[in-house]
Design an enzyme around this catalytic site. Structure first.
Site, PDB file in Angstrom:
ATOM      1  N   SER A 141       0.857  -1.185   0.000  1.00  0.00           N
ATOM      2  CA  SER A 141       0.000   0.000   0.000  1.00  0.00           C
ATOM      3  C   SER A 141       0.891   1.233   0.000  1.00  0.00           C
ATOM      4  O   SER A 141       2.008   1.204   0.542  1.00  0.00           O
ATOM      5  CB  SER A 141      -0.885   0.015   1.248  1.00  0.00           C
ATOM      6  OG  SER A 141      -1.511   1.276   1.407  1.00  0.00           O
ATOM      7  N   TYR A 154      -2.117  -1.087  10.400  1.00  0.00           N
ATOM      8  CA  TYR A 154      -2.129  -1.466   8.984  1.00  0.00           C
ATOM      9  C   TYR A 154      -0.889  -0.940   8.274  1.00  0.00           C
ATOM     10  O   TYR A 154      -0.229  -1.673   7.525  1.00  0.00           O
ATOM     11  CB  TYR A 154      -3.384  -0.907   8.325  1.00  0.00           C
ATOM     12  CG  TYR A 154      -3.509  -1.238   6.851  1.00  0.00           C
ATOM     13  CD1 TYR A 154      -3.793  -2.533   6.437  1.00  0.00           C
ATOM     14  CD2 TYR A 154      -3.350  -0.251   5.880  1.00  0.00           C
ATOM     15  CE1 TYR A 154      -3.924  -2.838   5.089  1.00  0.00           C
ATOM     16  CE2 TYR A 154      -3.477  -0.541   4.535  1.00  0.00           C
ATOM     17  CZ  TYR A 154      -3.760  -1.837   4.144  1.00  0.00           C
ATOM     18  OH  TYR A 154      -3.880  -2.129   2.802  1.00  0.00           O
TER      19      TYR A 154
END
Length: 250
Positions: A141, A154
């Site tokens: 990401s 995350y």
């Protein structure tokens, strides 16, 4: 001895980016579809090309304790070799630090990072997979290199995933190439709650120079990295985010 069928393993194939990648690859490859939900995996399989053979490997990657045994048994039972691996499975729960729990941290890292180490261990094993793996792409990401409120766990897991990728790219060369793709805002099952917030959506649209992306944009980069066109590329992060991370306009 009859040559074993070659497969690409795609985790997270029941929805979002993983589903799109599995469907697109199915036209040219045999695909192993991994996910937790058998019904959704079967739906993905029904949308895959019928030109090749596809298998389901239903397994929750957060259950890392038995992952090696289950994957090894699956390869043996189906008498196949897995030559490429695309890790799309991911767990994300937005939580401010004061609400973070041990369970949240363990579940996030098990799905996003620990499972990758164990899968690659199996796929590079001579005994378990005939050392057949030659290429792997990990879906990370763009938050791996940046920060955002309520994304600490995350973000940390994706940074760890990219760190794992870089070290294994060195360790597994020259037999195996491994790279990561860092998507920006792409609407999937995991991110749909964010996209439903109109205020957040309008703000994102303002800061993405090329606009918001879709799952096909991510597939195109994965396809390139799996191909021989990228034969001299390993250990790299490829950000695919419509220019979001270079926009400091405000």
């Amino acid at each position: 001895m009859e040559e074993k069928l070659k497969y690409v393993l795609v985790t997270g194939a029941s929805s979002g980016i993983g589903k799109e990648i599995a469907k697109q690859l199915s036209g040219s490859c045999n695909v192993v579809l991994n996910g937790r939900n058998v019904e959704r995996l079967q739906k993905t399989k029904s949308e895959c090309s019928s030109k090749n053979r596809h298998l389901l490997f239903p397994y929750d990657l957060s259950l890392v304790g038995n992952l090696e045994n289950e994957l090894s048994a699956f390869i043996k039972e189906n008498d196949i070799e897995i030559v490429k691996f695309v890790h799309c499975a991911g767990f994300m729960k937005m939580l401010p630090l004061k609400m973070v729990s041990v369970d949240n941290i363990v579940n996030t890292f098990s799905t996003n990072v620990f499972s990758v180490s164990l899968i690659l261990k199996v796929l590079t094993s001579k005994r378990l997979n005939n050392s057949a793996l030659d290429n792997s792409v990990l879906i990370s990401s763009n938050i791996s290199n940046f920060g955002a409120k309520a994304f600490s766990t995350y973000s940390a897991s994706k940074a760890a995933l990219d760190g794992l990728m870089r070290s294994l790219a060195v360790e597994l060369a020259p037999k195996v190439r491994i790279n990561s793709v860092l998507p920006g805002a792409v609407e999937t099952e995991m991110t749909k709650s964010i996209f439903k917030n109109q205020v957040v959506l309008d703000r994102m649209k303002e800061v993405y120079p090329l606009g918001l992306g879709n799952v096909t944009d991510i597939y195109e980069m994965v396809d390139f990295l799996l191909s021989e066109k990228s034969r001299w590329i390993t250990g790299q992060q490829f950000t695919v985010d419509g220019g979001r991370t270079i926009n400091i306009s405000g």
